[in-house]
Design a protein around this motif. Structure first.
Motif, PDB file in Angstrom:
ATOM      1  N   ASP A 154       0.883  -1.058   0.035  1.00  0.00           N
ATOM      2  CA  ASP A 154      -0.160   0.066   0.030  1.00  0.00           C
ATOM      3  C   ASP A 154       0.678   1.180  -0.068  1.00  0.00           C
ATOM      4  OD1 ASP A 154      -2.500  -1.324   0.196  1.00  0.00           O
ATOM      5  OD2 ASP A 154      -2.231  -1.856   2.333  1.00  0.00           O
ATOM      6  N   SER A 155       1.884   1.122   0.872  1.00  0.00           N
ATOM      7  CA  SER A 155       2.846   2.420   0.745  1.00  0.00           C
ATOM      8  C   SER A 155       3.612   2.591  -0.324  1.00  0.00           C
ATOM      9  CB  SER A 155       3.883   2.397   2.288  1.00  0.00           C
ATOM     10  OG  SER A 155       2.988   1.947   3.248  1.00  0.00           O
ATOM     11  N   PHE A 156       4.185   1.429  -0.851  1.00  0.00           N
ATOM     12  CA  PHE A 156       5.008   1.476  -2.165  1.00  0.00           C
ATOM     13  C   PHE A 156       4.117   1.928  -3.450  1.00  0.00           C
ATOM     14  CE2 PHE A 156       6.975  -0.636  -5.601  1.00  0.00           C
ATOM     15  CZ  PHE A 156       8.256  -0.327  -5.414  1.00  0.00           C
ATOM     16  N   ALA A 157       2.900   1.650  -3.269  1.00  0.00           N
ATOM     17  CA  ALA A 157       2.073   1.898  -4.653  1.00  0.00           C
ATOM     18  C   ALA A 157       1.552   3.308  -4.194  1.00  0.00           C
ATOM     19  CB  ALA A 157       0.903   0.960  -4.566  1.00  0.00           C
ATOM     20  N   ALA A 158       1.620   3.829  -2.989  1.00  0.00           N
ATOM     21  CA  ALA A 158       1.162   5.405  -2.879  1.00  0.00           C
ATOM     22  C   ALA A 158       2.325   6.048  -3.162  1.00  0.00           C
ATOM     23  CB  ALA A 158       0.653   5.380  -1.505  1.00  0.00           C
ATOM     24  N   THR A 159       3.430   5.800  -3.098  1.00  0.00           N
ATOM     25  CA  THR A 159       4.559   6.584  -3.461  1.00  0.00           C
ATOM     26  C   THR A 159       4.685   6.926  -5.049  1.00  0.00           C
ATOM     27  OG1 THR A 159       5.719   5.578  -1.762  1.00  0.00           O
ATOM     28  CG2 THR A 159       7.173   6.931  -3.204  1.00  0.00           C
ATOM     29  N   PRO A 160       4.765   8.044  -5.262  1.00  0.00           N
ATOM     30  CA  PRO A 160       4.963   8.510  -6.847  1.00  0.00           C
ATOM     31  C   PRO A 160       6.172   7.806  -7.617  1.00  0.00           C
ATOM     32  CG  PRO A 160       4.387  10.490  -5.679  1.00  0.00           C
ATOM     33  CD  PRO A 160       4.467   9.365  -4.620  1.00  0.00           C
ATOM     34  N   GLY A 161       6.007   7.396  -8.614  1.00  0.00           N
ATOM     35  CA  GLY A 161       6.934   6.843  -9.269  1.00  0.00           C
ATOM     36  C   GLY A 161       7.296   5.214  -9.505  1.00  0.00           C
ATOM     37  N   VAL A 171       4.828   2.698  -9.140  1.00  0.00           N
ATOM     38  CA  VAL A 171       4.038   1.658  -9.952  1.00  0.00           C
ATOM     39  C   VAL A 171       3.408   2.597 -11.193  1.00  0.00           C
ATOM     40  CG1 VAL A 171       1.787   0.301  -9.626  1.00  0.00           C
ATOM     41  CG2 VAL A 171       3.453   0.429  -7.797  1.00  0.00           C
ATOM     42  N   VAL A 172       3.472   1.823 -12.246  1.00  0.00           N
ATOM     43  CA  VAL A 172       2.465   2.321 -13.518  1.00  0.00           C
ATOM     44  C   VAL A 172       1.284   2.862 -13.212  1.00  0.00           C
ATOM     45  CG1 VAL A 172       1.962   1.809 -15.653  1.00  0.00           C
ATOM     46  CG2 VAL A 172       4.066   1.057 -14.863  1.00  0.00           C
ATOM     47  N   ARG A 173       1.033   4.031 -13.545  1.00  0.00           N
ATOM     48  CA  ARG A 173      -0.181   4.644 -13.485  1.00  0.00           C
ATOM     49  C   ARG A 173      -0.764   4.499 -11.897  1.00  0.00           C
ATOM     50  NH1 ARG A 173      -0.608   1.392 -18.003  1.00  0.00           N
ATOM     51  NH2 ARG A 173      -1.267  -0.420 -16.490  1.00  0.00           N
ATOM     52  N   ALA A 174       0.105   4.498 -11.157  1.00  0.00           N
ATOM     53  CA  ALA A 174      -0.076   4.490  -9.509  1.00  0.00           C
ATOM     54  C   ALA A 174      -1.317   3.773  -9.246  1.00  0.00           C
ATOM     55  CB  ALA A 174      -0.722   6.036  -9.202  1.00  0.00           C
ATOM     56  N   GLU A 175      -1.149   2.490  -9.848  1.00  0.00           N
ATOM     57  CA  GLU A 175      -2.393   1.564  -9.479  1.00  0.00           C
ATOM     58  C   GLU A 175      -2.188   0.791  -8.234  1.00  0.00           C
ATOM     59  OE1 GLU A 175      -2.123  -1.038 -12.834  1.00  0.00           O
ATOM     60  OE2 GLU A 175      -3.195   0.386 -14.216  1.00  0.00           O
ATOM     61  N   HIS A 176      -3.114   0.242  -7.549  1.00  0.00           N
ATOM     62  CA  HIS A 176      -3.059  -0.318  -6.254  1.00  0.00           C
ATOM     63  C   HIS A 176      -3.709  -1.699  -5.913  1.00  0.00           C
ATOM     64  CE1 HIS A 176      -6.451   1.919  -5.289  1.00  0.00           C
ATOM     65  NE2 HIS A 176      -6.289   2.967  -5.697  1.00  0.00           N
ATOM     66  N   GLY A 177      -3.653  -2.005  -4.780  1.00  0.00           N
ATOM     67  CA  GLY A 177      -4.614  -3.380  -4.650  1.00  0.00           C
ATOM     68  C   GLY A 177      -5.842  -2.972  -3.933  1.00  0.00           C
ATOM     69  N   GLN A 178      -6.412  -1.841  -3.698  1.00  0.00           N
ATOM     70  CA  GLN A 178      -7.490  -1.619  -2.814  1.00  0.00           C
ATOM     71  C   GLN A 178      -8.805  -2.263  -3.315  1.00  0.00           C
ATOM     72  OE1 GLN A 178      -7.115  -0.101   0.272  1.00  0.00           O
ATOM     73  NE2 GLN A 178      -4.978  -0.502  -0.506  1.00  0.00           N
ATOM     74  N   LEU A 179      -9.087  -2.249  -4.863  1.00  0.00           N
ATOM     75  CA  LEU A 179     -10.173  -2.883  -5.245  1.00  0.00           C
ATOM     76  C   LEU A 179      -9.769  -4.186  -6.056  1.00  0.00           C
ATOM     77  CD1 LEU A 179     -13.189  -3.152  -6.045  1.00  0.00           C
ATOM     78  CD2 LEU A 179     -12.866  -1.651  -7.836  1.00  0.00           C
ATOM     79  N   ALA A 180      -8.549  -4.148  -6.797  1.00  0.00           N
ATOM     80  CA  ALA A 180      -8.232  -5.053  -7.508  1.00  0.00           C
ATOM     81  C   ALA A 180      -8.999  -5.645  -8.537  1.00  0.00           C
ATOM     82  CB  ALA A 180      -7.452  -6.156  -6.928  1.00  0.00           C
ATOM     83  N   GLY A 221      15.170  -2.712  -5.441  1.00  0.00           N
ATOM     84  CA  GLY A 221      14.222  -1.662  -5.111  1.00  0.00           C
ATOM     85  C   GLY A 221      12.920  -1.696  -5.985  1.00  0.00           C
ATOM     86  N   ALA A 222      12.850  -2.707  -6.629  1.00  0.00           N
ATOM     87  CA  ALA A 222      11.700  -2.544  -7.769  1.00  0.00           C
ATOM     88  C   ALA A 222      10.192  -3.026  -7.163  1.00  0.00           C
ATOM     89  CB  ALA A 222      12.217  -3.577  -8.883  1.00  0.00           C
ATOM     90  N   HIS A 223      10.542  -3.795  -6.065  1.00  0.00           N
ATOM     91  CA  HIS A 223       9.242  -4.292  -5.265  1.00  0.00           C
ATOM     92  C   HIS A 223       9.449  -3.869  -3.949  1.00  0.00           C
ATOM     93  CE1 HIS A 223       7.796  -8.031  -7.874  1.00  0.00           C
ATOM     94  NE2 HIS A 223       7.832  -6.941  -8.567  1.00  0.00           N
ATOM     95  N   ALA A 224       7.977  -3.710  -3.102  1.00  0.00           N
ATOM     96  CA  ALA A 224       7.975  -3.202  -1.867  1.00  0.00           C
ATOM     97  C   ALA A 224       9.076  -4.011  -0.878  1.00  0.00           C
ATOM     98  CB  ALA A 224       6.600  -2.999  -1.314  1.00  0.00           C
ATOM     99  N   PRO A 225       9.598  -3.358   0.052  1.00  0.00           N
ATOM    100  CA  PRO A 225       9.657  -2.139   0.502  1.00  0.00           C
ATOM    101  C   PRO A 225      10.328  -1.039  -0.394  1.00  0.00           C
ATOM    102  CG  PRO A 225      11.262  -3.284   1.903  1.00  0.00           C
ATOM    103  CD  PRO A 225      10.495  -4.326   1.053  1.00  0.00           C
ATOM    104  N   GLY A 226      11.129  -1.441  -1.416  1.00  0.00           N
ATOM    105  CA  GLY A 226      11.728  -0.588  -2.363  1.00  0.00           C
ATOM    106  C   GLY A 226      13.049   0.092  -1.907  1.00  0.00           C
ATOM    107  N   LEU A 227      13.692  -0.918  -1.319  1.00  0.00           N
ATOM    108  CA  LEU A 227      15.240  -0.574  -0.754  1.00  0.00           C
ATOM    109  C   LEU A 227      16.220  -0.983  -1.776  1.00  0.00           C
ATOM    110  CD1 LEU A 227      14.929  -1.871   3.006  1.00  0.00           C
ATOM    111  CD2 LEU A 227      14.262   0.451   1.981  1.00  0.00           C
TER     112      LEU A 227
END
Length: 335
Positions: A36-43, A45-54, A178-184
């Motif tokens: 959720d945090s990773f997807a909410a950080t600009p840049g 995820v493509v189109r800022a997509e997330h898993g809230q509805l999926a 750093g390509a997946h959460a947590p992006g380190l």
């Protein structure tokens, strides 16, 4: 044309999903995750997509399983969300989350589908990430407690279970690249995450054995490391890439050791006493799952370890840009 009758008796055809990518994490009392945090950080995820509805699988799972059954599959591999079951990762249990997986399991069985569960498919509860996530050795027991809760509810009806999907993605891709959460992008975090993922794997295996469960395995992803050319430097680079990607996790689980080519760079960053954990990591499993997608053409590059780079190859590519190289699957099956 190859047909089902051409396969050996007992060969199972299946399909698979992962919880965060389909369920709809905003529903059913699920807690926050590092995705959720990773997807909410600009840049990130493509189109800022997330898993809230999926795919809204949380509400539509009956229809979805009708499609799986109608397609003629024998088994359905799904994953459970740690944060849906235990919103803070520890302590309080979300009964609504447990009830969902209970209904989901029964719905599979009602359709003649064998339930094949994965306990963790990349979605770390945020509260656990706040305590270091995979960098924290305590996560092995925390994950074991989650295993007790979820498999204590549905484990009696599972056909098969794997603790952690694709440890390379959980450890290296997420903490080094750093390509997946947590992006380190931190080699110390990477070494510890890779080791602790395997400690958690072994702990979950032990917890499931204590519940009387069988048909428990490990699912790793593999990528064929092809030297970009016949120079000694490229051949050596491909060996390092293979050790990190393919041999580290398999070595821990099946040989109770890590390859020297991986330890060259990782050992200084591993936690104290790491080499005493192999009896836990190497707990016997019943099968090994191979997730195979592509090969990479590897060359050396200047810089710190592992000083490798992937270069574009000549083969046809998927829409993802991955080379189509089926021979790699044969290689890993034979290996």
């Amino acid at each position: 044309m190859t047909q089902r009758r051409h396969f050996p008796g007992g060969f199972l055809f299946g399909t698979a999903t992962s919880a965060y990518q389909i369920e709809g994490h905003a529903h059913g009392g699920a807690g926050r995750t590092h995705w959720d945090s990773f997807a909410a950080t600009p840049g990130n995820v493509v189109r800022a997509e997330h898993g809230q509805l999926a795919c809204d699988h949380y509400h539509l799972f009956e229809q979805d399983l009708d499609l799986v059954a109608a397609a003629g599959f024998d088994t359905y591999r799904f994953s459970t969300s740690w944060a849906r079951v235990m919103p803070e990762g520890r302590g309080a249990i979300n009964q609504e989350g447990l009830d969902f997986y209970d209904r989901l399991t029964d719905a599979m069985l009602e359709r003649g589908l064998k339930p094949a569960a994965t306990l963790y498919h990349w979605e770390m509860p945020s509260a656990i990430e706040d305590q270091g996530g995979w960098r924290n050795r305590d996560i092995a027991n925390w994950f074991g407690d989650f295993t007790d809760v979820i498999m204590g509810r549905i484990g009696d009806r599972m056909y098969s279970v794997a603790p952690i999907n694709e440890p390379w993605c959980v450890g290296w891709l997420s903490h080094f690249e750093g390509a997946h959460a947590p992006g380190l992008r931190d080699i110390r975090a990477t070494a510890r995450a890779m080791h602790h993922v395997l400690c958690a794997h072994g702990t979950a295996i032990a917890r499931m054995r204590s519940l009387g469960m069988t048909n428990i395995g490990a699912v790793c992803n593999f990528e064929y490391a092809n030297p970009a050319d016949d120079t000694a430097a490229s051949i050596a680079a491909a060996g390092r890439y293979d050790a990190i990607y393919n041999r580290f996790f398999m070595g821990g689980i099946f040989h109770k050791s890590y390859p020297d080519l991986a330890l060259e760079g990782l050992e200084p960053h591993l936690p104290e006493g790491w080499d005493t954990d192999f009896d836990l990591i190497g707990a016997p499993v019943d099968w090994c799952g191979i997730n195979y997608y592509t090969r990479s053409n590897i060359a050396a590059k200047d810089g710190p370890w592992p000083n490798v780079q992937a270069v574009e190859g000549p083969l046809d590519k998927t829409q993802m840009g991955w080379e189509i190289y089926p021979d790699g699957l044969y290689e890993f099956i034979m290996r």
